[in-house]
Scaffold this motif. Structure first.
Motif, short mmCIF file in Angstrom:
data_model
loop_
_atom_site.label_atom_id
_atom_site.label_comp_id
_atom_site.label_asym_id
_atom_site.label_seq_id
_atom_site.Cartn_x
_atom_site.Cartn_y
_atom_site.Cartn_z
N ASN A 117 0.80 -1.23 0.00
CA ASN A 117 0.00 0.00 0.00
C ASN A 117 0.84 1.28 0.00
O ASN A 117 0.32 2.36 0.26
N ASP A 118 2.13 1.18 -0.29
CA ASP A 118 2.95 2.40 -0.40
C ASP A 118 2.56 3.29 -1.58
O ASP A 118 2.54 4.53 -1.45
N PRO A 119 2.29 2.72 -2.77
CA PRO A 119 2.05 3.58 -3.94
C PRO A 119 0.95 4.61 -3.68
O PRO A 119 -0.13 4.26 -3.17
N GLY A 120 1.24 5.84 -3.99
CA GLY A 120 0.26 6.91 -3.79
C GLY A 120 0.20 7.43 -2.38
O GLY A 120 -0.46 8.43 -2.10
N ARG A 121 0.90 6.77 -1.44
CA ARG A 121 0.78 7.18 -0.04
C ARG A 121 2.10 7.68 0.53
O ARG A 121 2.15 8.26 1.60
N TYR A 122 3.20 7.41 -0.15
CA TYR A 122 4.49 7.75 0.47
C TYR A 122 5.05 9.01 -0.16
O TYR A 122 4.64 9.43 -1.23
N ASP A 123 6.02 9.60 0.55
CA ASP A 123 6.57 10.89 0.16
C ASP A 123 7.84 10.67 -0.67
O ASP A 123 8.93 10.48 -0.12
N ARG A 124 7.69 10.69 -1.96
CA ARG A 124 8.80 10.38 -2.87
C ARG A 124 9.94 11.38 -2.71
O ARG A 124 11.11 11.00 -2.68
N ASP A 125 9.62 12.66 -2.57
CA ASP A 125 10.68 13.66 -2.50
C ASP A 125 11.47 13.55 -1.20
O ASP A 125 12.67 13.83 -1.17
N PHE A 126 10.79 13.12 -0.14
CA PHE A 126 11.52 12.90 1.11
C PHE A 126 12.62 11.87 0.90
O PHE A 126 13.77 12.05 1.31
N TRP A 127 12.27 10.78 0.23
CA TRP A 127 13.26 9.70 0.04
C TRP A 127 14.40 10.14 -0.88
O TRP A 127 15.56 9.84 -0.63
N LEU A 128 14.05 10.86 -1.93
CA LEU A 128 15.11 11.32 -2.84
C LEU A 128 16.07 12.23 -2.09
O LEU A 128 17.29 12.15 -2.24
N ARG A 166 18.56 9.79 -12.40
CA ARG A 166 18.88 11.19 -12.71
C ARG A 166 19.80 11.81 -11.65
O ARG A 166 20.52 12.74 -11.92
N LEU A 167 19.77 11.25 -10.43
CA LEU A 167 20.69 11.72 -9.38
C LEU A 167 22.04 11.01 -9.47
O LEU A 167 22.90 11.20 -8.61
N GLY A 168 22.21 10.17 -10.48
CA GLY A 168 23.50 9.51 -10.69
C GLY A 168 23.67 8.20 -9.95
O GLY A 168 24.76 7.65 -9.91
N MET A 169 22.59 7.72 -9.36
CA MET A 169 22.72 6.47 -8.60
C MET A 169 22.59 5.26 -9.51
O MET A 169 21.84 5.28 -10.49
N LEU A 170 23.27 4.22 -9.12
CA LEU A 170 23.10 2.92 -9.75
C LEU A 170 21.81 2.33 -9.16
O LEU A 170 21.59 2.41 -7.95
N VAL A 171 20.96 1.78 -10.01
CA VAL A 171 19.69 1.24 -9.52
C VAL A 171 19.64 -0.28 -9.72
O VAL A 171 19.95 -0.78 -10.80
N VAL A 172 19.28 -0.97 -8.64
CA VAL A 172 19.05 -2.41 -8.70
C VAL A 172 17.58 -2.65 -8.36
O VAL A 172 17.05 -2.04 -7.43
N ALA A 173 16.92 -3.48 -9.17
CA ALA A 173 15.51 -3.80 -8.91
C ALA A 173 15.42 -5.00 -7.98
O ALA A 173 16.18 -5.96 -8.12
N ARG A 174 14.53 -4.93 -7.03
CA ARG A 174 14.34 -6.05 -6.11
C ARG A 174 13.09 -6.83 -6.50
O ARG A 174 12.04 -6.23 -6.77
#
Ligand SMILES: [Zn+2]
Length: 712
Positions: free
Chosen positions: A47-58, A109-117
């Motif tokens: 139930n995270d989608p639509g409920r969490y603060d994306r900019d906080f995490w970035l 876009r922030l230059g991070m390497l991304v791994v999908a879980r």
């Protein structure tokens, strides 16, 4: 510097790629994994989608200087608009949205390497109905409901679900998103699966039916070997599927099918989130040593949680800050790249945020001293998975692990910098950098392994072994004689006392043996609780001999019945450069059980005598510290992790108890002078003197840790 490191890393990694991959595709840049020093993982809940603060995490990822991030994509729940049937989309994911893709793109876009879980270990009821062949079965053949959430089915790891359905999922994720890897959690199954395909495939491979639950079932070993082989095949299938659509991306297993087979990976993540039960505070650091033993210079990240774990799995909890710090710091000191794990993007408790941010900011500021070219330890503890699996079986904790832990604790208390070595890697390339190999009841060894150890001694290496080391072969079958008889120069008498009550070791000081240093006022110390009966095949010194058991009750009867014997309880061979120490007692395991100071001293003396050279790092001062030392490109790094704490042997650190001062003596590389000496935690330049190739540094105090950095 950055540029040079990049080029060196890229070349090294490219040549290390497996030949199969090299043939199939042009050399790819694997350096991103080598460059990534700090990892974070945000695992969505449904139930995270639509409920969490994306900019906080970035913002948090930026503030923690993350180089790499692992984000939930699919498996039990898909967090992207998958087109694969029965890949359950999050019920909170609105049409037209893509929570995984959105966050992954922003991190890129922030230059991070991304791994999908992904987590493939369970499916929803509709998938189970349509595909009963995907579901794991119990011994009764019935499909297995999920133990924590009975609404779901547990999937079979070794059959069509993982090999087919999940392969399609991985391919879809790798094709759609700019990821450098896919990390699978719980991909290797949960216990023996008795489903149709497992029965059929195992029968075809081995001619046998699947083993029952008994640990001594003779089919258990072939089953474990088959299962590992099957998981390695699955690894290959998934890796190929990912690379096919995104060259340069990898499959990254969580919990590979075995330590030894983990070395095929270019990068590994080791999941040991927190203490559980009585866990020493060095447990995370130990895992780092174990995995680096097979991975060598390749990067290994250590996953730590910020919550309290234990069997109750409070996934939304937060530990005390000092506990999170000391766990992670000991991992870093032992060579892990830190990887924090947070489940649920909606936070219930924010107290951990600053703890991790402070730790990661320090790590970022000092990362050039944390890249670790090579450890400079001269002692290594041998770890044997086959001894654990085929000799220890369901008693591996007591018969194998407790020996390892006792020896580990003794080395740590003695502040001996040490590494671990895997028993499948006893060739000169892996062991000749060490002066001493320690074998804590490494019972199951093949003839070939014994031959390699004997050759190591011939080449000038030293050995220290205990108890039943080499008394079993690689399948766990008992031998009539030590596989290392010629090295130990003792013969097995055919008897092992499994419980020795009220027995002692006589210390014969007239021998003036260095093994007894610091014990001069002790005529006797306690014996170990088990012992192997042996007969010497050569002459030996006798610093330590047996005082046999005598009654411990009634009290009137507690006196020795026979005079001290001349039966040695440690066999010491001095071969010039190399030395061999064999303890017929389980002194390492007894030390873990009893933690007697005399045993710590005897073991430390035995290690120093066998090593037969000055330690690369030596220190004086109070407290319990994990001391590790590393060579960097242009510097040396010594970590002092302060484990001195009233809670230390269970691990719930409430606060730090500063200790000091220390005098640290560091042997400098041949012909190098120190150009700059720093304490990276205090942020000061300490008092330092150089004498005869040794740098002597005063460290005034250590709260949680200190790192001595010496540019040379
Ligand atoms: Zn199965």
């Amino acid at each position: 510097m950055r540029r040079r490191e990049f080029l060196a890393g890229a070349a090294g990694a490219a040549t290390a790629l497996r030949s199969r991959a090299r043939a199939a595709e042009p050399a790819v840049d694997a350096a991103p994994f080598d460059r990534a020093m700090r990892w974070g993982q945000l695992a969505f809940v449904e139930n995270d989608p639509g409920r969490y603060d994306r900019d906080f995490w970035l913002d948090y990822f930026r503030r923690t200087h993350l180089d790499a991030v692992t984000l939930s994509a699919g498996g039990v729940v898909a967090f992207y608009p998958t087109k694969i049937p029965f890949h359950h989309r999050s019920a909170w994911m609105k049409e037209g949205t893509d929570p995984f893709g959105d966050l992954a793109g922003a991190c890129r876009r922030l230059g991070m390497l991304v791994v999908a879980r992904v987590d493939p270990h369970a499916v929803y009821p509709d998938a189970g109905e349509a595909h009963p062949e995907w579901i794991a079965a119990g011994e009764d053949g019935k499909p297995r409901r999920h133990w924590a959430n009975p609404e779901l089915w547990v999937t079979c790891a070794l059959g069509p679900y993982n090999f087919g359905h999940v392969t399609e999922i991985l391919r879809e994720i790798a094709a759609l998103y700019d990821v450098r890897g896919i990390f699978a959690n719980r991909w290797a199954g949960h216990g023996t699966c008795y489903c149709e395909s497992c029965r059929r495939n195992f029968k075809a491979a081995s001619g046998s039916d699947l083993p029952g639950p008994r640990p001594d079932d003779p089919v258990r070993r072939p089953y474990l070997l088959w299962r590992r082989q099957r998981l390695l095949e699955l690894w290959d299938v998934w890796d190929a599927a990912i690379r096919e659509v995104r060259p340069g991306a990898y499959f990254i297993p969580n919990g590979p099918p075995g330590l030894e087979s983990a070395r095929r990976a270019e990068f590994l993540a080791v999941d040991q989130q927190a203490r559980r039960g009585l866990t020493p505070p060095w447990a995370f650091g130990r895992s780092a040593k174990q995995y680096r033993a097979v991975m060598g210079r390749k990067p290994v990240a250590g996953l730590f949680s910020v919550g309290v774990e234990e069997p109750y799995r409070w996934k939304d909890s937060v530990q005390a800050g000092p506990e999170v710090r000391i766990w992670a710091l000991d991992g870093i000191a032992n060579g892990f790249r830190p990887w924090f794990v947070k489940f649920s993007a909606v936070l219930y408790d924010r107290r951990w945020l600053k703890t991790v941010e402070d730790l990661y900011s320090w790590h970022h500021r000092n990362e050039r001293y944390l890249r670790n070219e090579a450890p400079i330890a001269r002692v290594a503890l041998v770890y044997s998975e086959q001894t654990r699996d085929f000799y220890g079986k369901d008693e591996a904790e007591a018969k194998v692990e407790d020996h390892v832990k006792g020896m580990y604790q003794a080395l740590l208390e003695a502040r001996v910098p040490f590494e671990m070595v895997h028993d499948a890697l006893l060739d000169a390339d892996h062991v000749d950098r060490f002066k001493l190999l320690v074998l804590p009841n490494v019972a199951a060894l093949s003839d070939e392994q014994c031959r390699r150890l004997a050759e190591y001694v011939t080449r000038g290496g030293s050995l220290l072994a205990t108890f039943e080391t080499s008394l079993y072969d690689e399948t766990g079958a008992p031998r009539k004689e030590f596989g290392l008889r010629d090295v130990f120069q003792v013969s097995f008498e055919g008897r092992v006392d499994r419980r020795v009550q009220n027995s002692y070791l006589a210390l014969n000081h007239e021998t003036r043996h260095p093994l007894l240093a610091g014990l001069e006022d002790a005529p006797r110390i306690i014996n170990s609780a088990q012992r192997v009966h042996v007969r010497p095949l050569a002459g030996f010194p006798s610093p330590v001999t047996l005082i046999p058991s005598y009654p411990d009750l009634p009290m009137e009867h507690v006196f020795p019945r026979v005079p001290p014997t001349d039966e040695r309880q440690v066999y010491l061979r001095d071969l010039g450069r190399s030395r061999v120490v064999y303890f017929p007692g389980d002194i390492d395991r007894t030390f873990w059980e009893v933690l007697a100071a005399d045993h710590a001293k005897l073991l430390a003396n035995a290690v120093d005598w066998a090593t037969n050279e000055e330690r690369p790092v030596a220190m004086t001062g109070p407290g319990l510290l994990d001391v590790t030392a590393w060579r960097q490109k242009e510097s040396l790094t010594v970590h002092l992790v302060n484990l001195t704490n009233p809670m230390t042997m269970k691990g719930p650190f409430r606060e730090f108890v500063p200790v000091g001062p220390f005098t640290v003596k560091l042997r400098l590389p041949e012909g190098r002078r120190p150009r700059r000496v720093q304490l990276l935690v205090a942020g000061t330049v300490p008092r330092a003197e150089e004498e005869a190739g040794v740098l002597v540094v005063t460290v005034p105090s250590v709260s949680d840790h200190e790192v001595l950095a010496v540019d040379v």
